[in-house]
Design a protein around this motif. Structure first.
Motif, mmCIF file in Angstrom:
data_model
loop_
_atom_site.group_PDB
_atom_site.id
_atom_site.type_symbol
_atom_site.label_atom_id
_atom_site.label_comp_id
_atom_site.label_asym_id
_atom_site.label_seq_id
_atom_site.Cartn_x
_atom_site.Cartn_y
_atom_site.Cartn_z
ATOM 1 N N ARG A 18 -2.820 2.973 7.828
ATOM 2 C CA ARG A 18 -4.131 2.783 8.461
ATOM 3 C C ARG A 18 -5.166 3.769 7.911
ATOM 4 O O ARG A 18 -6.328 3.417 7.725
ATOM 5 N N GLU A 19 -4.732 4.994 7.672
ATOM 6 C CA GLU A 19 -5.663 6.017 7.211
ATOM 7 C C GLU A 19 -5.844 6.014 5.698
ATOM 8 O O GLU A 19 -6.640 6.793 5.178
ATOM 9 N N PHE A 20 -5.100 5.168 5.011
ATOM 10 C CA PHE A 20 -5.278 5.078 3.560
ATOM 11 C C PHE A 20 -6.476 4.186 3.274
ATOM 12 O O PHE A 20 -6.380 2.971 3.170
ATOM 13 N N ARG A 21 -7.637 4.809 3.156
ATOM 14 C CA ARG A 21 -8.897 4.081 2.947
ATOM 15 C C ARG A 21 -9.655 4.734 1.782
ATOM 16 O O ARG A 21 -10.634 5.456 1.994
ATOM 17 N N PRO A 22 -9.238 4.494 0.556
ATOM 18 C CA PRO A 22 -9.880 5.152 -0.586
ATOM 19 C C PRO A 22 -11.339 4.776 -0.787
ATOM 20 O O PRO A 22 -12.068 5.487 -1.491
ATOM 21 N N SER A 23 -11.775 3.674 -0.199
ATOM 22 C CA SER A 23 -13.184 3.285 -0.355
ATOM 23 C C SER A 23 -14.107 4.079 0.560
ATOM 24 O O SER A 23 -15.315 4.166 0.299
ATOM 25 N N GLU A 24 -13.582 4.673 1.606
ATOM 26 C CA GLU A 24 -14.423 5.310 2.610
ATOM 27 C C GLU A 24 -15.222 6.501 2.095
ATOM 28 O O GLU A 24 -16.398 6.663 2.445
ATOM 29 N N PRO A 25 -14.649 7.383 1.250
ATOM 30 C CA PRO A 25 -15.454 8.502 0.756
ATOM 31 C C PRO A 25 -16.646 8.074 -0.092
ATOM 32 O O PRO A 25 -17.587 8.851 -0.281
ATOM 33 N N PHE A 26 -16.622 6.861 -0.630
ATOM 34 C CA PHE A 26 -17.707 6.383 -1.481
ATOM 35 C C PHE A 26 -18.462 5.215 -0.860
ATOM 36 O O PHE A 26 -19.104 4.448 -1.561
ATOM 37 N N VAL A 27 -18.380 5.076 0.464
ATOM 38 C CA VAL A 27 -18.963 3.897 1.093
ATOM 39 C C VAL A 27 -20.480 3.855 0.936
ATOM 40 O O VAL A 27 -21.069 2.785 0.743
ATOM 41 N N PHE A 144 -5.297 12.206 3.042
ATOM 42 C CA PHE A 144 -5.152 12.979 1.803
ATOM 43 C C PHE A 144 -4.920 12.057 0.608
ATOM 44 O O PHE A 144 -5.569 12.186 -0.435
ATOM 45 N N LEU A 145 -4.014 11.103 0.764
ATOM 46 C CA LEU A 145 -3.710 10.179 -0.332
ATOM 47 C C LEU A 145 -4.924 9.322 -0.689
ATOM 48 O O LEU A 145 -5.160 9.050 -1.873
ATOM 49 N N SER A 146 -5.676 8.913 0.308
ATOM 50 C CA SER A 146 -6.856 8.086 0.022
ATOM 51 C C SER A 146 -7.922 8.886 -0.711
ATOM 52 O O SER A 146 -8.558 8.383 -1.644
ATOM 53 N N GLY A 147 -8.102 10.156 -0.324
ATOM 54 C CA GLY A 147 -9.092 10.988 -0.998
ATOM 55 C C GLY A 147 -8.727 11.269 -2.443
ATOM 56 O O GLY A 147 -9.565 11.156 -3.347
ATOM 57 N N ARG A 162 -16.337 -1.034 -5.774
ATOM 58 C CA ARG A 162 -15.971 -2.262 -5.061
ATOM 59 C C ARG A 162 -14.461 -2.470 -5.079
ATOM 60 O O ARG A 162 -13.873 -2.898 -4.090
ATOM 61 N N ASP A 163 -13.839 -2.142 -6.194
ATOM 62 C CA ASP A 163 -12.389 -2.320 -6.299
ATOM 63 C C ASP A 163 -11.638 -1.458 -5.291
ATOM 64 O O ASP A 163 -10.559 -1.832 -4.821
ATOM 65 N N LEU A 164 -12.199 -0.298 -4.959
ATOM 66 C CA LEU A 164 -11.542 0.567 -3.974
ATOM 67 C C LEU A 164 -11.398 -0.128 -2.626
ATOM 68 O O LEU A 164 -10.451 0.140 -1.877
ATOM 69 N N ASN A 165 -12.329 -1.014 -2.312
ATOM 70 C CA ASN A 165 -12.248 -1.742 -1.045
ATOM 71 C C ASN A 165 -11.051 -2.689 -1.005
ATOM 72 O O ASN A 165 -10.518 -2.974 0.075
ATOM 73 N N TYR A 166 -10.635 -3.197 -2.166
ATOM 74 C CA TYR A 166 -9.441 -4.043 -2.201
ATOM 75 C C TYR A 166 -8.196 -3.230 -1.843
ATOM 76 O O TYR A 166 -7.299 -3.727 -1.142
ATOM 77 N N LEU A 167 -8.131 -1.992 -2.323
ATOM 78 C CA LEU A 167 -7.012 -1.131 -1.960
ATOM 79 C C LEU A 167 -7.006 -0.864 -0.453
ATOM 80 O O LEU A 167 -5.954 -0.906 0.203
ATOM 81 N N THR A 168 -8.187 -0.576 0.087
ATOM 82 C CA THR A 168 -8.286 -0.318 1.523
ATOM 83 C C THR A 168 -7.898 -1.543 2.329
ATOM 84 O O THR A 168 -7.161 -1.441 3.320
ATOM 85 N N LEU A 169 -8.390 -2.709 1.922
ATOM 86 C CA LEU A 169 -8.061 -3.951 2.624
ATOM 87 C C LEU A 169 -6.556 -4.215 2.588
ATOM 88 O O LEU A 169 -5.963 -4.606 3.604
ATOM 89 N N THR A 170 -5.938 -3.993 1.449
ATOM 90 C CA THR A 170 -4.491 -4.194 1.331
ATOM 91 C C THR A 170 -3.727 -3.264 2.273
ATOM 92 O O THR A 170 -2.766 -3.685 2.942
ATOM 93 N N ALA A 171 -4.161 -2.012 2.350
ATOM 94 C CA ALA A 171 -3.504 -1.057 3.253
ATOM 95 C C ALA A 171 -3.639 -1.482 4.707
ATOM 96 O O ALA A 171 -2.694 -1.356 5.502
ATOM 97 N N GLN A 172 -4.813 -2.034 5.077
ATOM 98 C CA GLN A 172 -5.009 -2.482 6.463
ATOM 99 C C GLN A 172 -4.137 -3.700 6.784
ATOM 100 O O GLN A 172 -3.609 -3.832 7.893
ATOM 101 N N ILE A 173 -3.981 -4.589 5.812
ATOM 102 C CA ILE A 173 -3.114 -5.758 6.021
ATOM 103 C C ILE A 173 -1.665 -5.316 6.204
ATOM 104 O O ILE A 173 -0.964 -5.792 7.111
ATOM 105 N N LEU A 174 -1.213 -4.392 5.369
ATOM 106 C CA LEU A 174 0.154 -3.888 5.495
ATOM 107 C C LEU A 174 0.364 -3.154 6.814
ATOM 108 O O LEU A 174 1.413 -3.286 7.456
ATOM 109 N N ALA A 175 -0.636 -2.381 7.231
ATOM 110 C CA ALA A 175 -0.535 -1.657 8.504
ATOM 111 C C ALA A 175 -0.437 -2.625 9.672
ATOM 112 O O ALA A 175 0.357 -2.426 10.600
ATOM 113 N N THR A 176 -1.237 -3.690 9.639
ATOM 114 C CA THR A 176 -1.200 -4.678 10.715
ATOM 115 C C THR A 176 0.157 -5.377 10.766
ATOM 116 O O THR A 176 0.733 -5.568 11.850
ATOM 117 N N PHE A 177 0.653 -5.765 9.613
ATOM 118 C CA PHE A 177 1.971 -6.390 9.562
ATOM 119 C C PHE A 177 3.041 -5.442 10.108
ATOM 120 O O PHE A 177 3.922 -5.845 10.878
#
Length: 291
Positions: A18-27, A144-147, A162-177
């Motif tokens: 859930r906290e793996f959001r590499p796009s967030e520091p550059f939003v 830490f890993l996302s940063g 923009r590509d960083l958002n795909y990584l974040t989206l994938t992490a959220q899908i995996l977390a939900t599952f």
């Protein structure tokens, strides 16, 4: 493997994902970039405040709903709202949809309370210090890993913002599952309580009721009434202690300042650096080094 260890590991993996959001520091750079047609003023006045006030308004509501729904559905909702946030960021372009994403982000952040409180309903109180440290460590590991990953991927031009958002989206899908694997919680703190006699910190006996299946209007009203009384008694018992009041006030101020700094610091640094310097991540914000 002990049951509490297994539950803790499942929850910690959810927290890390859930906290793996590499796009967030550059939003901010992403939203002001070529992928959207909005100005810095619109971002500052019309977008970010929506997320801030949504988060503020939903905190109390989500706290009560979390206990009533017995934690797990709210954890799943947290993952779904995270998917919604980054899906909107990736595949919409209008200002209105950006504001919708901020409402979803408010839900996403408010439902974090379910992640941090679920474990206390599933393990013995003697394990609270251990599980508290593990769940916090898992969340910080994800951050830490996302940063680190976002900085390396952008610095070496492996991915754009923009590509960083795909990584974040994938992490959220995996977390939900992964959240679906969490064991359900049969009892809550204020709702669906165990049918045993209990005593609050103010020495007022409270009779706990077993959870009810199906909808019963009379039972529902009774639960609401009992929960309201219990919340009042717990609040009165806790906040009659000066140390609890002082700690709560300091924590609220610190969290509010952290959220505000994390949200608006990127806009400030973006204006200061003027686009001529290379950006490196700092603790919750950004540090700027001239080339």
């Amino acid at each position: 493997m002990h049951g509490w260890i297994k539950i803790t590991l499942i929850l910690c993996l959810f927290g890390t994902l859930r906290e793996f959001r590499p796009s967030e520091p550059f939003v901010t750079e992403f939203l002001l970039g070529k992928w959207r047609n909005i100005t810095e003023s619109q971002l500052n006045r019309d977008v970010y405040p929506v997320g801030t006030y949504s988060y503020l308004g939903l905190l109390v509501v989500v706290f009560l709903i979390t206990d009533f729904l017995r934690f797990k559905p709210v954890i799943i909702l947290s993952g779904i709202s995270g998917i919604g946030v980054y899906a909107v960021l990736l595949w919409t372009t209008s200002l209105e949809w950006l504001q919708v994403s901020q409402v979803l982000y408010g839900i996403y952040m408010a439902t974090e309370v379910a992640y941090f409180t679920y474990i206390y309903a599933k393990v013995d109180s003697s394990k609270y210090p251990k599980v508290s440290s593990y769940t916090r460590m898992a969340a910080l590991t994800g951050r830490f890993l996302s940063g680190v990953s976002s900085q390396l991927l952008t610095h070496f031009n492996i991915m754009d913002l923009r590509d960083l958002n795909y990584l974040t989206l994938t992490a959220q899908i995996l977390a939900t599952f992964w959240a679906f694997w969490l064991p359900p919680v049969p009892y809550g703190i204020y709702f669906h309580r165990r049918s045993i006699a209990s005593t609050t910190q103010s020495d007022i006996p409270i009779e706990k009721q077993p959870p009810q299946d199906g909808y019963d209007a009379k039972s529902f009203r009774s639960q609401i009434s009992e929960a309201t009384v219990l919340i009042y008694r717990h609040a009165r018992s806790a906040y009659s202690r000066p140390k609890v009041v002082a700690w709560s006030a300091l924590y609220a101020v610190a969290l509010a300042l952290f959220v505000q700094s994390q949200t608006y610091m990127q806009l400030l640094w973006n204006r200061i650096r003027g686009g001529d310097e290379e950006v490196f991540l700092g603790c919750g914000s950004k540090l700027v080094y001239a080339k």
